[in-house]
Design a protein around this motif. Structure first.
Motif, PDB file in Angstrom:
ATOM      1  N   VAL A  79     -21.809  96.616 -24.067  1.00 35.13           N
ATOM      2  CA  VAL A  79     -22.558  96.341 -22.849  1.00 35.13           C
ATOM      3  C   VAL A  79     -23.851  95.669 -23.258  1.00 35.13           C
ATOM      4  O   VAL A  79     -24.345  95.883 -24.372  1.00 35.13           O
ATOM      5  CB  VAL A  79     -22.852  97.609 -22.022  1.00 35.13           C
ATOM      6  N   SER A  80     -24.375  94.862 -22.364  1.00 37.83           N
ATOM      7  CA  SER A  80     -25.587  94.119 -22.668  1.00 37.83           C
ATOM      8  C   SER A  80     -26.579  94.260 -21.528  1.00 37.83           C
ATOM      9  O   SER A  80     -26.201  94.569 -20.390  1.00 37.83           O
ATOM     10  CB  SER A  80     -25.255  92.637 -22.884  1.00 37.83           C
ATOM     11  N   LEU A  81     -27.828  94.019 -21.852  1.00 33.16           N
ATOM     12  CA  LEU A  81     -28.881  94.012 -20.846  1.00 33.16           C
ATOM     13  C   LEU A  81     -29.703  92.744 -21.065  1.00 33.16           C
ATOM     14  O   LEU A  81     -30.434  92.641 -22.054  1.00 33.16           O
ATOM     15  CB  LEU A  81     -29.764  95.259 -20.963  1.00 33.16           C
ATOM     16  N   GLN A  82     -29.532  91.792 -20.170  1.00 35.67           N
ATOM     17  CA  GLN A  82     -30.316  90.569 -20.208  1.00 35.67           C
ATOM     18  C   GLN A  82     -31.611  90.819 -19.457  1.00 35.67           C
ATOM     19  O   GLN A  82     -31.575  91.152 -18.265  1.00 35.67           O
ATOM     20  CB  GLN A  82     -29.537  89.413 -19.573  1.00 35.67           C
ATOM     21  N   MET A  83     -32.723  90.647 -20.145  1.00 36.95           N
ATOM     22  CA  MET A  83     -34.028  90.967 -19.578  1.00 36.95           C
ATOM     23  C   MET A  83     -34.846  89.685 -19.490  1.00 36.95           C
ATOM     24  O   MET A  83     -35.191  89.090 -20.507  1.00 36.95           O
ATOM     25  CB  MET A  83     -34.729  92.002 -20.477  1.00 36.95           C
ATOM     26  N   ASN A  84     -35.120  89.261 -18.263  1.00 38.78           N
ATOM     27  CA  ASN A  84     -35.878  88.038 -18.028  1.00 38.78           C
ATOM     28  C   ASN A  84     -37.229  88.354 -17.404  1.00 38.78           C
ATOM     29  O   ASN A  84     -37.442  89.448 -16.895  1.00 38.78           O
ATOM     30  CB  ASN A  84     -35.099  87.104 -17.103  1.00 38.78           C
ATOM     31  N   SER A  85     -38.119  87.377 -17.447  1.00 35.90           N
ATOM     32  CA  SER A  85     -39.449  87.509 -16.838  1.00 35.90           C
ATOM     33  C   SER A  85     -40.109  88.816 -17.258  1.00 35.90           C
ATOM     34  O   SER A  85     -40.605  89.589 -16.425  1.00 35.90           O
ATOM     35  CB  SER A  85     -39.340  87.439 -15.311  1.00 35.90           C
ATOM     36  N   LEU A  86     -40.113  89.066 -18.543  1.00 39.25           N
ATOM     37  CA  LEU A  86     -40.606  90.343 -19.046  1.00 39.25           C
ATOM     38  C   LEU A  86     -42.095  90.508 -18.800  1.00 39.25           C
ATOM     39  O   LEU A  86     -42.875  89.536 -18.827  1.00 39.25           O
ATOM     40  CB  LEU A  86     -40.294  90.468 -20.531  1.00 39.25           C
ATOM     41  N   LYS A  87     -42.470  91.749 -18.565  1.00 39.79           N
ATOM     42  CA  LYS A  87     -43.861  92.112 -18.302  1.00 39.79           C
ATOM     43  C   LYS A  87     -44.322  93.119 -19.358  1.00 39.79           C
ATOM     44  O   LYS A  87     -43.496  93.835 -19.929  1.00 39.79           O
ATOM     45  CB  LYS A  87     -43.969  92.755 -16.919  1.00 39.79           C
ATOM     46  N   PRO A  88     -45.612  93.210 -19.588  1.00 37.91           N
ATOM     47  CA  PRO A  88     -46.099  94.208 -20.561  1.00 37.91           C
ATOM     48  C   PRO A  88     -45.638  95.619 -20.219  1.00 37.91           C
ATOM     49  O   PRO A  88     -45.388  96.426 -21.134  1.00 37.91           O
ATOM     50  CB  PRO A  88     -47.616  94.067 -20.459  1.00 37.91           C
TER      51      PRO A  88
END
Length: 119
Positions: A79-88
């Motif tokens: 399984v994968s987790l694509q994380m976009n527009s990351l924030k602190p």
């Protein structure tokens, strides 16, 4: 033997993207749900996303909805987790988890992978 191994964490800047993966071993075809959780320093572990092994789309915490996408590859047991527009505030240790026999509780956990988002 159930084993979950996460990979893909790292240090990124705000606005960047990163993809986490979780390799699962065991009789995954009979598992119920896979999930991603995270724990930031000084905070409790929180749910991020979940998906059923048998099919369907992922479901997400409000804090990541529209930015994160969870997917599965049944053939590769990942399984994968694509994380976009990351924030602190996304900075945390991210854990992969599995509901293997339970329909309510996550019974197995990976060791976690660190994601750090700098501003």
């Amino acid at each position: 033997q159930v084993q979950l191994v996460e990979s893909g964490g790292g240090l990124v800047q705000a606005g960047d993207s990163i993809r986490l993966s979780c390799a699962a071993s065991g009789r995954t075809f009979s598992w119920h749900v896979m999930g991603w959780f995270r724990q930031a320093p000084g905070k409790e572990r929180e749910f991020v996303a979940g998906i059923r092994w048998s099919g369907g789309s992922g479901y997400y915490a409000d804090s990541v909805k529209g930015r994160f996408t969870m997917s599965r590859d049944n053939a590769k047991n990942t399984v994968s987790l694509q994380m976009n527009s990351l924030k602190p505030e996304d900075t945390a240790v991210y854990y992969c988890a599995a509901q293997v026999t339970s329909l309510r509780a996550y019974e197995y956990w990976g060791q976690g992978t660190q994601v750090t988002v700098s501003s």
